[in-house]
Design a protein around this motif. Sequence first.
Motif, PDB file in Angstrom:
ATOM      1  N   TYR A  60      82.833  25.628  61.973  1.00 39.95           N
ATOM      2  CA  TYR A  60      81.730  24.769  62.394  1.00 39.95           C
ATOM      3  C   TYR A  60      82.025  24.259  63.793  1.00 39.95           C
ATOM      4  N   GLN A  99      82.582  23.743  53.091  1.00 43.17           N
ATOM      5  CA  GLN A  99      81.145  23.932  53.297  1.00 43.17           C
ATOM      6  C   GLN A  99      80.964  25.228  54.076  1.00 43.17           C
ATOM      7  N   THR A 114      77.915  27.251  55.869  1.00 44.88           N
ATOM      8  CA  THR A 114      76.538  27.112  56.316  1.00 44.88           C
ATOM      9  C   THR A 114      76.046  28.452  56.839  1.00 44.88           C
ATOM     10  N   LEU A 159      69.632  23.111  53.602  1.00 47.12           N
ATOM     11  CA  LEU A 159      70.212  22.036  54.397  1.00 47.12           C
ATOM     12  C   LEU A 159      69.213  21.468  55.408  1.00 47.12           C
ATOM     13  N   MET A 183      68.656  26.849  57.690  1.00 51.01           N
ATOM     14  CA  MET A 183      70.059  26.519  57.422  1.00 51.01           C
ATOM     15  C   MET A 183      70.209  26.224  55.930  1.00 51.01           C
ATOM     16  N   GLY A 199      73.280  26.098  52.666  1.00 53.24           N
ATOM     17  CA  GLY A 199      74.701  25.881  52.513  1.00 53.24           C
ATOM     18  C   GLY A 199      75.208  26.169  51.119  1.00 53.24           C
TER      19      GLY A 199
END
Length: 131
Positions: free
Chosen positions: A21, A64, A66, A110, A119, A121
Amino acid sequence: MAEAILNKLKDAFPDHEVDHYPDNPKTYQLAHPQGAILITLQERNFDEGQATDGTGQMNFPVFQVTYVSRSLLSKKNNPGAYDLLDQGRAALNGLELGIGNLNILWEGFLNIGPGGVWMYGQRWKHEDYFE
């Protein structure tokens, strides 16, 4: 652990950007034509049954993942967000890391990101032990 997950996703998505990220997620914009898969350590939970006196403790990191896609549904050779979720789940489910396997906890929408990208996740939990 994060690097093992990243490498597994790179193998599963050779035509996508796969990376950690970004440092400043508010300014992130999808530049890759196919889409991106981004990972981060979201949290780490600890076993309440053992003390942290140096004898070791079970802990459970939650990652997480994404998925950023320009489309919700697949178009030609470009998988949409729904397909990315399916492919990511297939790639990561049961991945062996240390003493345990990676298991999915949650999956869902998301946000609609900058430029109208989708988006979605997934949150993945792993069981780990440290001394």
